[in-house]
Design an enzyme around this catalytic site. Structure first.
Site, PDB file in Angstrom:
ATOM      1  N   LYS A  63       0.836  -1.194   0.000  1.00  0.00           N
ATOM      2  CA  LYS A  63       0.000   0.000   0.000  1.00  0.00           C
ATOM      3  C   LYS A  63       0.877   1.253   0.000  1.00  0.00           C
ATOM      4  O   LYS A  63       1.936   1.287   0.639  1.00  0.00           O
ATOM      5  CB  LYS A  63      -0.915  -0.022   1.238  1.00  0.00           C
ATOM      6  N   SER A 139      -9.617   1.853   2.915  1.00  0.00           N
ATOM      7  CA  SER A 139      -8.783   2.613   2.011  1.00  0.00           C
ATOM      8  C   SER A 139      -7.755   1.779   1.246  1.00  0.00           C
ATOM      9  O   SER A 139      -7.076   2.282   0.366  1.00  0.00           O
ATOM     10  CB  SER A 139      -8.050   3.707   2.790  1.00  0.00           C
ATOM     11  N   SER A 163     -10.025  -0.566   7.007  1.00  0.00           N
ATOM     12  CA  SER A 163      -9.468  -0.311   5.678  1.00  0.00           C
ATOM     13  C   SER A 163      -8.849  -1.509   4.988  1.00  0.00           C
ATOM     14  O   SER A 163      -8.507  -1.429   3.811  1.00  0.00           O
ATOM     15  CB  SER A 163      -8.431   0.818   5.750  1.00  0.00           C
TER      16      SER A 163
END
Length: 470
Positions: A63, A139, A163
């Protein structure tokens, strides 16, 4: 079935990235020559019978808020960091590379982790591999999309209020948030320090278990919140006491999700496990408390982005001699600005007692709820081993709907994931049908029982299996 050679996997993954470019899952990808050199070295070690770990030669996506060295950027999907390249790499990245894993690239996300649908990104929205009109969740949406599309088997994400678990449910993969403190946050760009947790997205729970074992092998002296992996007392029984939080059975729960929840419980009950209704009465306050605490911490953490030391520097500030007003106005997206303002408001002198302090009290009440149902020792008759509930109140919504959400409407997707985040307990989202996940929660440090539930659900045929082509 044996895995293909790492060089073959690298070439296939690069082709898959190009083939699935419309997903917008990646922010940056390592050069092919770099990846093939790493893969060839891993291949030689494996052929010689001396792999660095069980995961040597496996590809992983990272990420974009987890620091990696050049040639990969770390932008947090924000214009304010633009083409920023970190001078350090996160401890979790160092550990996986020391184990021979190969970092494929950095994945798209909601800016600074602030979002539930991966639409608040300076790089554009991430698309769901199963239906491009649907939300991929956030996210960590880019990581979820990369795994679900078969570009890689594993990805790292971060989970502050859901997330990792939410995009895993929407993309029909496994998403694991470990106990707070068991995976190092050194080198992870902070959103809300007391909540941020590095976690794992994978195509199956066994890969998540292997990577967690590798990354949590020892505490990190660089991270003051890093804690040695504990050995909590778990009842010595072949069957489990599974708690069903009645407070999670919301009126707004989608019928498809509720039906999947019932089927999951039935399959575990048929396997001999005991199903016990329990109450977590402060669940109804968790979402509101989370959206006071997380923005408050974010407003402090994001104060460092002023364009004076690194990142974007607005032309307006250069020309007018202003300090950083223009830079922050241009560099942050609208959702980040909103959360900074919310956080600054709740920390202001006249509001702190009514908002931030009250939210901290609610957080302690949520933690106490979990402590009460898990019990304090092995002999506690009220103890349940795990809790099982839906990950999301609904299957993935349409991107157009969430992108146009007003006010706090876009926050409701986190209503079932924030309690575990506030309590710091481990939670794994397992796909039970396409677009629907069930989260299994345990006491702090109780990861082992999560794997036991995952294995039992798999044996009962209750885990949805993605096809390689999906």
């Amino acid at each position: 079935m044996p895995l293909p050679p790492p060089t073959t996997t690298v070439r296939a993954s690069l082709n898959a990235i190009a083939r699935h470019s419309a997903l917008n899952a990646f922010v940056s990808v390592a050069p092919e020559s770099h990846l093939l050199a790493k893969a060839a070295a891993a291949e030689a070690r494996i052929a010689a019978g001396s792999p660095l770990s069980d995961l040597d030669g496996r590809l992983i996506a990272i990420k974009d808020n987890i620091c990696t060295p050049s040639p990969l950027r770390t932008t947090c999907a924000s214009k304010i960091l633009g083409n920023y390249t970190s001078p350090i790499s996160a401890t979790v990245v160092d550990r996986l590379e020391a184990a021979g894993m190969i970092t494929l690239g950095k994945t798209n996300m909601d800016e600074f982790g602030m979002g539930s649908h991966s639409v608040f990104s300076s790089h554009g929205a991430v698309k769901n591999p199963h239906d491009s009109d649907l939300s991929t969740g956030g996210s960590s949406g880019g990581s979820a999309a990369a795994v679900a599309a078969g570009i890689c088997d594993l990805a790292l994400g971060t989970d502050t209020g859901g997330s990792i678990r939410l995009p895993s449910a929407y993309c029909s993969i496994t998403g694991f948030k470990p106990s707070y403190g068991l995976l190092s946050r050194w080198g992870v760009v902070a959103y809300a320090n007391s909540l941020d947790t590095v976690g794992i997205l994978s195509r199956n729970w066994r890969d998540a278990r292997s990577l967690f074992s590798l990354l949590s092998a020892a505490p990190d002296t660089l991270d003051p919140t890093s804690i040695p992996r504990p050995n909590p007392k778990i009842r010595s029984s072949s069957t489990l006491r599974i708690g069903i939080p009645v407070d999670y059975n919301l009126h707004e729960l989608d019928d498809r999700v509720r039906s999947a929840w019932i089927r999951t419980l039935e399959s575990l009950s048929n396997a001999g496990h005991e199903i016990i209704p329990i109450s977590l009465p402060n669940t109804k306050h968790a979402l509101a408390a989370y959206y006071v605490l997380a923005p408050a911490e974010a407003s402090s953490n994001l104060a460092r982005y002023d364009g004076l030391r690194y990142g974007l520097r607005s032309e307006q500030d250069r020309v007018n001699g202003t300090l950083f007003a223009g830079t922050r106005g241009e560099g942050f997206g609208e959702e980040v600005k909103k959360r900074i303002l919310l956080g600054a408001f709740s920390l202001s002198a006249g509001k702190m007692d009514n908002y931030f302090i009250q939210a901290q009290k609610i957080r302690k009440m949520v933690q106490d709820d979990f402590t009460a149902v898990f019990g304090r020792d092995e002999g506690d008759a009220s103890q349940v081993d795990v809790l099982i509930a839906p990950t999301s109140p609904s299957p993935p919504p349409k991107i157009a709907e969430v992108a146009d959400a007003h006010g706090t409407d876009g926050y409701v997707a986190d209503v079932l994931t924030t309690p575990a985040s506030l309590a710091g307990i481990p939670s794994i989202s397992l796909p039970v049908e396409k677009g629907v996940g069930m989260q299994v929660m345990a006491q702090w440090g109780g990861e082992e029982v999560l794997w036991k539930v995952a294995e039992g659900l798999e044996e009962a045929g209750g885990i949805y299996q993605l096809e390689t082509s999906e």
